[in-house]
Write a protein that holds these residues in place. Structure first.
Motif, PDB file in Angstrom:
ATOM      1  N   LEU A  60       0.823  -1.204   0.000  1.00  0.00           N
ATOM      2  CA  LEU A  60       0.000   0.000   0.000  1.00  0.00           C
ATOM      3  C   LEU A  60       0.860   1.257   0.000  1.00  0.00           C
ATOM      4  O   LEU A  60       0.555   2.245  -0.693  1.00  0.00           O
ATOM      5  CB  LEU A  60      -0.924  -0.007   1.213  1.00  0.00           C
ATOM      6  CG  LEU A  60      -2.060  -1.038   1.210  1.00  0.00           C
ATOM      7  CD1 LEU A  60      -2.782  -1.041   2.549  1.00  0.00           C
ATOM      8  CD2 LEU A  60      -3.038  -0.770   0.073  1.00  0.00           C
ATOM      9  N   LEU A  61       1.942   1.252   0.773  1.00  0.00           N
ATOM     10  CA  LEU A  61       2.834   2.403   0.806  1.00  0.00           C
ATOM     11  C   LEU A  61       3.503   2.615  -0.549  1.00  0.00           C
ATOM     12  O   LEU A  61       3.603   3.759  -1.032  1.00  0.00           O
ATOM     13  CB  LEU A  61       3.879   2.209   1.901  1.00  0.00           C
ATOM     14  CG  LEU A  61       4.896   3.334   2.086  1.00  0.00           C
ATOM     15  CD1 LEU A  61       4.195   4.633   2.441  1.00  0.00           C
ATOM     16  CD2 LEU A  61       5.923   2.967   3.153  1.00  0.00           C
ATOM     17  N   ALA A  62       3.953   1.528  -1.169  1.00  0.00           N
ATOM     18  CA  ALA A  62       4.572   1.650  -2.492  1.00  0.00           C
ATOM     19  C   ALA A  62       3.566   2.139  -3.531  1.00  0.00           C
ATOM     20  O   ALA A  62       3.911   2.939  -4.418  1.00  0.00           O
ATOM     21  CB  ALA A  62       5.151   0.297  -2.915  1.00  0.00           C
ATOM     22  N   LEU A  63       2.327   1.692  -3.432  1.00  0.00           N
ATOM     23  CA  LEU A  63       1.300   2.130  -4.370  1.00  0.00           C
ATOM     24  C   LEU A  63       0.985   3.610  -4.196  1.00  0.00           C
ATOM     25  O   LEU A  63       0.784   4.340  -5.176  1.00  0.00           O
ATOM     26  CB  LEU A  63       0.040   1.286  -4.172  1.00  0.00           C
ATOM     27  CG  LEU A  63      -1.104   1.501  -5.161  1.00  0.00           C
ATOM     28  CD1 LEU A  63      -0.672   1.181  -6.580  1.00  0.00           C
ATOM     29  CD2 LEU A  63      -2.310   0.646  -4.767  1.00  0.00           C
ATOM     30  N   ALA A  64       0.957   4.072  -2.949  1.00  0.00           N
ATOM     31  CA  ALA A  64       0.723   5.494  -2.706  1.00  0.00           C
ATOM     32  C   ALA A  64       1.868   6.347  -3.230  1.00  0.00           C
ATOM     33  O   ALA A  64       1.657   7.437  -3.783  1.00  0.00           O
ATOM     34  CB  ALA A  64       0.523   5.729  -1.208  1.00  0.00           C
ATOM     35  N   GLU A  65       3.102   5.868  -3.066  1.00  0.00           N
ATOM     36  CA  GLU A  65       4.251   6.590  -3.611  1.00  0.00           C
ATOM     37  C   GLU A  65       4.201   6.646  -5.130  1.00  0.00           C
ATOM     38  O   GLU A  65       4.490   7.683  -5.738  1.00  0.00           O
ATOM     39  CB  GLU A  65       5.545   5.902  -3.143  1.00  0.00           C
ATOM     40  CG  GLU A  65       5.864   6.061  -1.666  1.00  0.00           C
ATOM     41  CD  GLU A  65       6.584   7.369  -1.379  1.00  0.00           C
ATOM     42  OE1 GLU A  65       6.654   8.229  -2.275  1.00  0.00           O
ATOM     43  OE2 GLU A  65       7.059   7.532  -0.249  1.00  0.00           O
ATOM     44  N   LYS A  66       3.814   5.543  -5.736  1.00  0.00           N
ATOM     45  CA  LYS A  66       3.784   5.468  -7.202  1.00  0.00           C
ATOM     46  C   LYS A  66       2.749   6.415  -7.786  1.00  0.00           C
ATOM     47  O   LYS A  66       2.983   7.036  -8.836  1.00  0.00           O
ATOM     48  CB  LYS A  66       3.503   4.025  -7.624  1.00  0.00           C
ATOM     49  CG  LYS A  66       3.461   3.814  -9.124  1.00  0.00           C
ATOM     50  CD  LYS A  66       3.206   2.356  -9.447  1.00  0.00           C
ATOM     51  CE  LYS A  66       3.149   2.156 -10.960  1.00  0.00           C
ATOM     52  NZ  LYS A  66       2.878   0.728 -11.306  1.00  0.00           N
ATOM     53  N   THR A  67       1.594   6.529  -7.142  1.00  0.00           N
ATOM     54  CA  THR A  67       0.507   7.360  -7.660  1.00  0.00           C
ATOM     55  C   THR A  67       0.488   8.756  -7.049  1.00  0.00           C
ATOM     56  O   THR A  67      -0.404   9.553  -7.388  1.00  0.00           O
ATOM     57  CB  THR A  67      -0.841   6.678  -7.403  1.00  0.00           C
ATOM     58  OG1 THR A  67      -0.994   6.445  -5.985  1.00  0.00           O
ATOM     59  CG2 THR A  67      -0.920   5.349  -8.142  1.00  0.00           C
ATOM     60  N   ASP A  68       1.441   9.058  -6.157  1.00  0.00           N
ATOM     61  CA  ASP A  68       1.498  10.357  -5.491  1.00  0.00           C
ATOM     62  C   ASP A  68       0.160  10.680  -4.823  1.00  0.00           C
ATOM     63  O   ASP A  68      -0.425  11.750  -5.021  1.00  0.00           O
ATOM     64  CB  ASP A  68       1.885  11.460  -6.479  1.00  0.00           C
ATOM     65  CG  ASP A  68       2.228  12.773  -5.764  1.00  0.00           C
ATOM     66  OD1 ASP A  68       2.605  12.701  -4.567  1.00  0.00           O
ATOM     67  OD2 ASP A  68       2.094  13.844  -6.380  1.00  0.00           O
TER      68      ASP A  68
END
Length: 463
Positions: free
Chosen positions: A252-260
């Motif tokens: 989830l953290l990586a996905l939030a970083e990827k999509t800003d």
């Protein structure tokens, strides 16, 4: 691309820790499997009795061919004195014996599970009994021996295969020993103290995994500051009602970083989610897709111990309050439960509880998740046991001993919640005990419940 060792369990601390090494025979394109499906499959395998016996079936198919291959090479001396007729009777005896072992084991195990679940709590069935490797591997040995003896008997001809007969005889001997061991092991396992100890061990491991860092002096409880904002999108749970058993926080953290963007996981691990209820709240312009988000949350029919740091407390408290019911009236079992609760509470009190807000590399808020704070652990530990057990001398004295011990060994910021519980206990004792002598007895801290107050006092002075 073939993936080896793909199944990993992400902890809420943001560290990805490999739990099991699984082999994907197929490629990602041919056999797609999301994180939550792999997690559910792994949990199902860990709590299923049939998996090890099924593996034993596959091993038999390999072992029987290997033993016959080596037997044909003439590596075995003619040391088997019973001849064809004796070998046949031995194999028939092994088949009958192991079949009886399997039937008896499964039959008695089902009855024992029902009795233990009724006397203690049904939560121990999936979390403790069905995951016990000693039972699973013993049944696997019975199945392997049964199949091996059956295969050897079907291939028995005019001459005695020395290697096959010797292997079958050894397997039969080991099966007898394993059956005797299983009877003793099951009798010990189903005792309340053994069940509570196993749950305590599992809870200790989960707490250590979820909260890997020790508490710092003056640290505040999780959830002191909560993000407030209007979500740009709400993702609801559209499937059947279920319980959140785990979440891939790293994903989830990586996905939030990827999509800003900022992702808020609304339910806490262990929460029940109904159809149409909010699962995520999303903040930002470029929001992640719903399907990808839902694939990072594992749902199930009931709570599990893997990421749920409060579930071990819940199970032990259930055992304690059931023992305190008027129908059972077993305060000694409740005291045994409090022993493990003291161990878990002091351990979690010495860990750094997680913050609800996780920020990315640039310091921007990326992930919001609900986590239990110190007050949650304290209330879960004391409230119900105090309500149902304060009228019993053993329970009242053991609770006070736990509160005093925890107040001495834990950091200063953990003490206010404990002092509140001590005050509640005193006020309840004043309402229950009318005679001053009884009230004084109930207010005496005792690590044994009743009969060890002097030892408790000396133990407290040492700390």
């Amino acid at each position: 691309m073939v993936l080896i060792g793909v199944n990993a369990l992400s902890t809420p601390s943001g560290k990805l820790e490999s739990k099991f090494c699984l082999l994907k025979i197929f490629t990602n394109e041919m056999f797609p499997m999301s994180w939550n499906r792999w997690y559910g499959l792994r949990s199902y395998i860990r709590s299923s009795l049939w998996v090890v016996p099924f593996i034993a079936l596959l091993l038999y198919l390999i072992a029987i061919r290997l033993v016959y291959a080596f037997d044909n090479w003439g590596l075995w001396a003619d040391v088997w004195p019973w001849g064809v007729a004796g070998t046949q009777r031995m194999l028939e005896t092994i088949i009958t014996m192991t079949l009886t072992f399997v039937v008896f084991t499964f039959g008695s195990l089902l009855v024992a599970i029902q009795v233990a679940g009724g006397q203690l709590t049904p939560r121990i069935i999936a979390t403790t009994l069905l995951r016990d490797n000693a039972i699973r591997f013993t049944v696997g040995l019975f199945i392997f021996t049964l199949l091996f003896a059956t295969g050897a008997l079907s291939r028995l001809g005019e001459t005695v295969p020395q290697g096959v007969s010797g292997a079958a005889g050894l397997l039969g001997f080991f099966s007898i020993a394993a059956f005797l061991y299983l009877i003793d092991y099951a009798a010990r396992l189903l005792r309340p103290v053994s069940i509570i100890l196993k749950i305590g061990e599992s809870g200790h491991a989960v707490i250590e995994e979820v909260y890997p860092e020790p508490a710092e002096s003056g640290c505040s409880s999780a959830g002191a500051n909560r993000f407030a904002g209007t979500p740009d999108k709400i993702v609801c749970h559209q499937a059947n009602p279920a319980v959140v058993v785990a979440a891939n926080m790293e994903g989830l953290l990586a996905l939030a970083e990827k999509t800003d963007s900022t992702i808020e996981l609304v339910p806490r691990v262990g929460d029940f989610v109904g159809t149409g209820e909010a699962l995520f709240r999303l903040y930002g312009r470029n929001l992640p897709p719903e399907r990808t988000l839902k694939a990072l949350v594992a749902l199930g029919p009931e709570r599990t111990l893997e990421q749920d740091s409060t579930f071990a407390f819940r199970i032990i408290v259930d055992i304690a309050i059931k023992a305190l019911s008027k129908a059972i009236n077993d305060p000694t079992t409740a005291v045994l439960a409090i022993d493990q609760l003291q161990r878990l509470l002091c351990f979690v009190g010495g860990r750094h509880l997680l913050d609800e807000e996780i920020r990315g590399k640039n310091g921007k808020l990326r992930l919001i998740r609900r986590t239990p704070n110190w007050e949650d652990f304290v209330q879960l530990t004391f409230s119900e046991i105090r309500l149902y057990g304060a009228e019993n001398f053993q329970v009242a004295r053991r609770l006070r001993a736990m509160i005093e011990y925890a107040s001495q060994v834990l950091p200063d910021d953990r003490r206010p919640a404990l002092l509140i519980e001590l005050d509640l206990l005193d006020r309840m004792l004043e309402r229950i005990y009318l005679f001053p002598e009884d009230l004084m007895l109930a207010r005496t801290p005792d690590s044994q419940g009743l009969g060890g107050s002097a030892r408790s006092a000396s133990h407290a002075n040492q700390h």
